[in-house]
Design a protein around this motif. Structure first.
Motif: not given
Length: 213
Positions: A169-174, A145-149, A198-203, A120-129
């Motif tokens: 390969r990025r994917f997921g609205i998250c 605790r969940i680890h994000f990178f 593919t550009r802003h996916g949360g995974d 899960t991409v730690s810098t994606q906006l939805g993930v950050r929230a």
């Protein structure tokens, strides 16, 4: 599942899944390749039992092996073999320890061997929230605790461990807390649009290749 199976299409040799879960993704990758051995590992006995029902040989002479182990203890397994492909999907969120994982992968893989890693991409906006809320719940003892990178963090650790990046390969609205707020609608949205993010996916799925010795 479709993304990983596509990225690894045609691979061969020996395949290890670090955390096979119920086995569906493992089977999709297995069916899309030509593996003489498949090792399916999981720390959960229940998950491994489900994987045993889901996994079938892709060739008549393929050997299937199921191990119930902490992945960091896999090197102690009897008759351990060198692998050509390792799946590490959904694992780093629970264990972290990227340095240790990549060091171990370097020992387990043949030169030129492949690691497929999902994060899960730690810098994606939805993930950050979602992280902001989850961190509070962790502090209150209500969530483990969940680890994000971030993608650059993982790539840097891989490079320092003797791997180079083959594909990302990025994917997921998250959508943050989509399951709770939108219910089945969130599931439908993810199924329809996840692969297009593919550009802003949360995974992300990252493919690494071990450098030649």
């Amino acid at each position: 599942m479709a993304i990983v199976a596509d990225l690894l299409k045609g691979r061969h040799g020996a395949l290890l899944d670090c955390a096979t879960g119920t086995g569906e993704i493992t089977q999709a990758v297995n069916a899309n390749g030509r593996y003489r051995q498949l090792w399916a590992n999981d720390v959960s006995v229940g998950m491994l039992r489900a994987a045993q029902a889901a996994l079938v040989p892709s060739t008549p002479d393929q050997e299937l092996r199921f191990t119930n182990s902490d992945i960091f203890a896999i090197e102690q397994a009897a008759d351990l073999i060198p692998f050509d492909v390792i799946l590490c999907l959904g694992l780093i969120a629970h264990v972290g320890r990227l340095d240790e994982l990549f060091a171990m992968f370097g020992r387990l893989l043949n030169p030129g061997g492949i690691v497929a890693m999902q994060t899960t991409v730690s810098t994606q906006l939805g993930v950050r929230a979602a992280r902001l809320v989850n961190e509070r719940r962790v502090a209150m003892g209500k969530l483990h605790r969940i680890h994000f990178f971030s993608i650059p963090e993982i790539v840097a650790v891989a490079k320092a461990s003797g791997f180079h990046t083959v594909a990302v390969r990025r994917f997921g609205i998250c959508f943050p807390f989509g399951d709770k707020l939108l219910g089945k609608l969130n599931y439908g949205l993810e199924r329809r649009f996840a692969r297009g993010a593919t550009r802003h996916g949360g995974d992300a799925v990252l493919i690494f290749e071990r450098d030649a010795a």
